[in-house]
Scaffold this active site. Structure first.
Site, PDB file in Angstrom:
ATOM      1  N   ASN A  69      81.386 -65.865  31.852  1.00  0.00           N
ATOM      2  CA  ASN A  69      81.557 -66.857  30.786  1.00  0.00           C
ATOM      3  C   ASN A  69      80.939 -68.177  31.260  1.00  0.00           C
ATOM      4  OD1 ASN A  69      82.398 -68.539  28.758  1.00  0.00           O
ATOM      5  ND2 ASN A  69      84.576 -68.459  29.282  1.00  0.00           N
ATOM      6  N   HIS A  82      89.840 -67.746  23.502  1.00  0.00           N
ATOM      7  CA  HIS A  82      89.818 -68.349  24.836  1.00  0.00           C
ATOM      8  C   HIS A  82      90.709 -69.587  24.822  1.00  0.00           C
ATOM      9  CE1 HIS A  82      88.500 -70.417  28.436  1.00  0.00           C
ATOM     10  NE2 HIS A  82      88.019 -69.256  28.854  1.00  0.00           N
ATOM     11  N   GLU A 128      90.436 -72.418  26.002  1.00  0.00           N
ATOM     12  CA  GLU A 128      89.760 -73.699  25.716  1.00  0.00           C
ATOM     13  C   GLU A 128      89.542 -73.861  24.211  1.00  0.00           C
ATOM     14  OE1 GLU A 128      86.551 -73.155  28.510  1.00  0.00           O
ATOM     15  OE2 GLU A 128      87.976 -73.419  30.150  1.00  0.00           O
ATOM     16  N   GLY A 180      89.754 -72.679  35.935  1.00  0.00           N
ATOM     17  CA  GLY A 180      88.981 -73.821  36.418  1.00  0.00           C
ATOM     18  C   GLY A 180      89.748 -74.731  37.361  1.00  0.00           C
TER      19      GLY A 180
HETATM   20  P1  PGA Z   1      87.209 -69.928  35.711  1.00  0.00           P
HETATM   21  O1  PGA Z   1      87.176 -69.659  34.137  1.00  0.00           O
HETATM   22  O2  PGA Z   1      86.757 -68.672  36.390  1.00  0.00           O
HETATM   23  O3  PGA Z   1      86.290 -71.075  35.924  1.00  0.00           O
HETATM   24  O4  PGA Z   1      88.638 -70.262  36.056  1.00  0.00           O
HETATM   25  C1  PGA Z   1      87.607 -68.441  33.590  1.00  0.00           C
HETATM   26  C2  PGA Z   1      87.533 -68.490  32.103  1.00  0.00           C
HETATM   27  O5  PGA Z   1      87.804 -69.541  31.513  1.00  0.00           O
HETATM   28  O6  PGA Z   1      87.186 -67.499  31.443  1.00  0.00           O
END
Ligand code: PGA
Length: 239
Positions: free
Chosen positions: A10, A88, A90, A160
């Protein structure tokens, strides 16, 4: 394990890694496991031309219309994609997408022949309050579970942040999620783990019985790190 491993890269709102379209791209489609990339909508045609299995990061259920800045499931499919992310965290947090919105996206995706990867997961406050099972149950039970889809358990507190669920915590949630699936789908639906998956933790996470792959954000932007995660998955395949 009878379920085939699935690694999803992603790339979020970032330029795609240059290595992705190179001759030794670790992001290429493979025979032994599924590798799918999720570039920005602008980079979808580049990835399709490079013969990468490509998905959309989000799609609206309406086929077309006055929705400035958005793309529809139908357009994602027409661009040559086979997959789409739905729900997701976000999108849920930054665009106010609700469980009902996510359900509509999943229905629309299935209707146009896209394979949805539906993301679920609790926030840190919800886990601290002991509500993680209830939150994830509500997320799972609001989507149609009969279709050809994949689930991704992504604890919001691990995305993240560099904090990862321990393999035991992730496995426990994956077993819980699997128990919510209709009986005839329980053994077949793949459940990916996402949230700070890195080369250092990939093998241990992927080695859990109910973790069928990874949805990788940050580490998927670095071809070397993604290669290491891919190698972890390959090392766990039966001879
Ligand atoms: P990350 O993101 O590996 O940067 O924690 C995962 C995601 O949001 O799909």
């Amino acid at each position: 394990m009878s379920r085939r491993f699935f690694l999803a890269a992603n790339w979020k709102m970032n330029a795609m890694p240059l290595e992705a379209v190179g001759s030794s791209s670790p992001y290429r489609a493979r025979v032994d496991l599924d590798v799918v990339v999720f570039p920005t909508a602008l980079d979808i045609p580049i990835c399709i031309n490079a013969k990468l299995l490509t998905g959309g990061q989000s799609g609206r259920p309406e086929p077309s219309g006055a929705h400035t800045g958005d793309i529809s499931m139908e357009l994602i499919k027409a661009a040559g994609c086979h997959h789409v992310l739905c729900g997701h965290s976000e999108r849920r947090a930054q665009h106010g997408e609700t469980n009902e919105d996510v359900a509509e996206q999943v229905i629309a995706a299935l209707e146009v022949g896209l394979h949805p990867i539906v993301c679920v997961g609790e926030t840190e406050a919800q886990r601290d309050a002991g509500k993680h099972h209830a939150v994830v149950k509500e997320q799972i039970e609001s989507i149609p579970l009969h279709g050809d889809l994949t689930l991704a358990y992504e604890p919001v507190w691990a995305i993240g942040t560099g904090k990862t669920a321990t393999p035991a915590q992730a496995q426990e949630m994956h077993v819980f999620i699997r128990s919510l699936l209709p009986e005839d789908r329980r053994e077949n639906v793949r459940i990916l783990y996402g949230g700070s998956v890195k080369p250092e933790n990939a093998t241990e996470l992927l080695n859990q019985e109910d973790i069928d792959g990874a949805l990788v954000g940050g580490a998927s932007l670095d071809a070397m790190q993604f290669t290491a995660i891919l190698n972890s998955a390959l090392s766990l395949l039966p001879e």
